[in-house]
Design a protein around this motif. Structure first.
Motif, short mmCIF file in Angstrom:
data_model
loop_
_atom_site.label_atom_id
_atom_site.label_comp_id
_atom_site.label_asym_id
_atom_site.label_seq_id
_atom_site.Cartn_x
_atom_site.Cartn_y
_atom_site.Cartn_z
N ASP A 99 62.11 -15.32 -10.20
CA ASP A 99 62.92 -15.94 -8.62
C ASP A 99 61.97 -15.66 -7.73
N PRO A 100 60.59 -16.16 -7.67
CA PRO A 100 59.77 -15.83 -6.95
C PRO A 100 59.86 -16.47 -5.51
N PRO A 101 59.53 -16.08 -4.36
CA PRO A 101 59.29 -16.63 -3.26
C PRO A 101 58.20 -17.54 -3.18
N ASP A 102 58.08 -18.53 -2.43
CA ASP A 102 56.91 -19.38 -2.34
C ASP A 102 55.55 -18.74 -2.24
N THR A 103 55.93 -17.83 -1.27
CA THR A 103 54.44 -16.83 -0.92
C THR A 103 54.97 -15.45 -0.52
N PHE A 104 54.18 -14.56 -0.85
CA PHE A 104 54.48 -13.07 -0.46
C PHE A 104 53.46 -12.34 0.18
N ALA A 105 53.64 -11.56 1.02
CA ALA A 105 52.66 -10.74 1.73
C ALA A 105 52.22 -9.72 0.84
N ALA A 106 50.80 -9.47 0.74
CA ALA A 106 50.22 -8.02 -0.11
C ALA A 106 49.16 -8.09 0.33
N HIS A 107 48.69 -6.62 0.26
CA HIS A 107 47.32 -6.25 0.79
C HIS A 107 46.18 -6.81 0.00
N ALA A 108 45.21 -7.31 0.46
CA ALA A 108 44.03 -8.06 0.00
C ALA A 108 43.38 -6.82 -0.63
N ASP A 149 35.36 -12.02 -11.18
CA ASP A 149 35.03 -13.65 -11.77
C ASP A 149 34.73 -14.48 -10.56
N GLY A 150 34.80 -13.89 -9.47
CA GLY A 150 34.69 -14.87 -8.08
C GLY A 150 35.60 -15.50 -7.72
N LYS A 151 36.84 -15.54 -8.46
CA LYS A 151 38.04 -16.09 -7.70
C LYS A 151 38.81 -15.47 -6.53
N ILE A 152 39.58 -16.28 -5.72
CA ILE A 152 40.04 -15.50 -4.64
C ILE A 152 41.96 -15.83 -4.60
N TYR A 153 42.57 -14.95 -4.68
CA TYR A 153 43.95 -15.36 -4.81
C TYR A 153 44.97 -14.91 -3.52
N SER A 154 44.43 -14.73 -2.42
CA SER A 154 44.97 -14.31 -1.37
C SER A 154 44.33 -14.86 -0.02
N VAL A 155 45.18 -15.18 1.29
CA VAL A 155 44.50 -15.66 2.34
C VAL A 155 44.99 -14.54 3.48
N PHE A 316 34.48 2.09 8.69
CA PHE A 316 35.57 1.22 8.86
C PHE A 316 36.39 1.14 7.57
N ASP A 317 37.53 1.80 7.63
CA ASP A 317 38.57 1.81 6.46
C ASP A 317 39.48 0.83 6.71
N PHE A 318 39.08 -0.24 5.34
CA PHE A 318 39.56 -1.59 5.56
C PHE A 318 40.82 -1.96 4.90
N LEU A 319 41.75 -2.63 5.57
CA LEU A 319 43.02 -3.30 4.83
C LEU A 319 43.13 -4.65 5.44
N ALA A 320 43.82 -5.45 4.77
CA ALA A 320 44.08 -6.68 5.37
C ALA A 320 45.66 -7.18 4.81
N ASP A 321 46.43 -7.48 5.78
CA ASP A 321 47.49 -8.23 5.27
C ASP A 321 47.29 -9.58 4.89
N SER A 322 47.78 -9.99 3.80
CA SER A 322 47.42 -11.30 3.21
C SER A 322 48.64 -12.01 2.44
N PHE A 323 48.35 -13.23 2.34
CA PHE A 323 49.42 -14.04 1.56
C PHE A 323 49.08 -14.78 0.36
N THR A 324 49.60 -14.76 -0.64
CA THR A 324 49.42 -15.20 -1.87
C THR A 324 50.31 -16.59 -2.14
N MET A 325 50.03 -17.26 -3.22
CA MET A 325 51.00 -18.48 -3.56
C MET A 325 51.59 -17.99 -4.89
N SER A 326 52.59 -18.16 -5.14
CA SER A 326 53.34 -17.85 -6.62
C SER A 326 53.26 -18.70 -7.49
N THR A 327 53.17 -18.29 -8.74
CA THR A 327 53.36 -19.45 -9.88
C THR A 327 54.86 -19.64 -10.08
N GLY A 328 54.91 -20.61 -10.77
CA GLY A 328 56.39 -21.18 -11.11
C GLY A 328 57.24 -21.77 -9.94
#
Length: 428
Positions: A99-108, A149-155, A316-328
């Motif tokens: 039951d995934p949302p289309d996109t969800f917030a997660a920390h990068a 492996d060089g892939k990116i999973y969030s914006v 600089f202690d870093f974090l970023a609010d980012s958004f993913t795209m769910s599978t399914g």
């Protein structure tokens, strides 16, 4: 069309989530396939349910509906500021029950590892190429976003700075202390906390509940160990059982002794308000706290000051609010449209003006932001960058859960040796 669905059952561990689940109508029967849609809506899951976080989300949704008028934004989120364990557990339940949302917030950063390994989110590297994001995001940020492996999973929607000390200069001046709030090390900070305590300031340092305590612990480790050794805690090159870590944990224990005993019942913004009202002199919190201090015409540098937390100047202690795209999900175009807005120049400008953070994009003019945010631009562009543990950049969710449990136990028993052993075990 979007189908209204409910969660039928959750495992025994979800008893703690009952209030959250009752408050959130969106769910599904386990095993259901995602609903068929016709690009009419995008469901977005965040923990931004109140205050400035909700205001920022609302502004981002406004920009989205201007840029994509054929798609309706659907707020599919829950309570739980800062990505609390409750909101993450509920999200995990939804992902596991298809039951995934289309996109969800997660920390990068490392927080995404468990979602990647579970096959719950999609590789967004092609979207980065399509939108030209590698050209407008700085290399230092791209290094944080890429997997091995060089892939990116969030914006990312922003860049936050975690290692900040907020202070009320009027309280400091009243008791003869330096109103700049700047401390080269933890020892001098603790000495001033003692001065304030002896002078009758009952709780010189305000502290809130679980994740703010982990946040405080993180900044103490950074302040005691320095950037390189702090990073080593997360890559295995720093010994968790070493004397420097012991010293940091002793400092952490002392800091808690100067704080309010109501901390476990208090949210982060209420702890910030204690400083605004002069009930406490200091609070350690990230720059998402800025709107609390800047409200009602209060002035930066006069009514409040914000500086690097003790011992962390020049880092600089870093974090970023980012958004993913769910599978399914079957409506991937709507999810891509949301991610396009999140990464857009206008979306990042409007969102970050409210949120207190700075844009991930390098082509947004710093002159359009306030005086604190200009210092954040300067530090991110010039100082060494480390990853926040409390906010998902340094460790995966599974490890953070163990660290949080150790901090919760320590708040009750104050046993430094036990805390150190638990933190060491979390890295195993």
């Amino acid at each position: 069309m979007h189908v209204n669905r409910k969660l039928a059952a959750v495992a025994a561990s979800a008893a703690a989530l009952s209030l959250v689940l009752s408050a959130c109508a969106a769910g599904s029967t386990p095993g259901d396939k995602p609903s068929l849609r016709t690009h009419e809506d995008v469901t977005v899951y965040t923990w931004w349910a109140s205050g400035v976080e909700k205001q920022g989300l609302d502004k981002l949704a406004e920009v989205f509906e201007q840029q994509h008028p054929g798609i309706t934004f659907v707020n599919d989120g829950v309570m739980g500021g800062g990505g609390s364990s409750t909101s993450k557990e509920y999200l995990q339940t939804r992902l596991e029950t298809q039951d995934p949302p289309d996109t969800f917030a997660a920390h990068a950063g490392a927080e995404l590892d468990d979602y990647i390994e579970g096959g719950f989110i999609q590789d967004l590297t092609p979207l980065y190429k399509k939108l030209g994001l590698k050209e407008v995001f700085p290399k230092s940020l791209m290094d944080q976003l890429k997997t091995q492996d060089g892939k990116i999973y969030s914006v990312p929607s922003n860049i936050h700075r975690a290692n900040l000390l907020w202070a009320n200069p009027a309280v400091l001046e009243k008791h003869g202390l330096d109103t700049s709030g700047q401390y080269e090390d933890l020892d001098s900070f603790i000495a001033d906390l003692e001065t304030l305590k002896q002078a009758g300031v009952e709780y010189p340092l305000s502290v809130a509940n679980e994740w703010p305590q982990v946040h405080l612990l993180e900044t103490v480790l950074l302040g005691e160990l320095g950037a390189e050794a702090y990073d080593g805690l997360w890559d295995g090159t720093t010994d968790w059982n070493g004397p420097e870590v012991t010293a940091a944990l002793e400092d952490y224990k002392q800091l808690l002794s100067f704080s309010n005993p109501t901390r476990n019942e208090m949210e982060w913004d209420a702890a910030s308000t204690m400083v605004v009202e002069g009930k406490s002199a200091f609070n350690i919190m990230g720059d998402w706290a800025l709107p609390v201090y800047a409200a009602e015409g209060r002035q930066y540098g006069k009514d409040y000051v914000v500086v690097p937390s003790p011992g962390t100047n020049g880092v600089f202690d870093f974090l970023a609010d980012s958004f993913t795209m769910s599978t399914g999900i079957l409506d991937e175009d709507a999810a891509r449209a949301w991610l396009e807005t999140v990464s857009s120049k206008e979306g990042q400008l409007e969102f970050n003006r409210i949120k207190g953070s700075i844009p991930a994009r390098t082509d947004v003019d710093p002159g359009q932001f306030n005086e604190y945010q200009k210092t954040a631009f300067e530090s991110f562009n010039n100082d060494p960058i480390v990853s926040s543990v409390a906010h998902g950049a340094a460790v995966p969710v599974s490890q953070l859960t163990k660290i949080t449990a150790a901090a919760v136990a320590f708040e009750k028993d104050g046993d430094v040796a036990k805390l150190q052993a638990a933190l060491a075990a979390s890295a195993g």
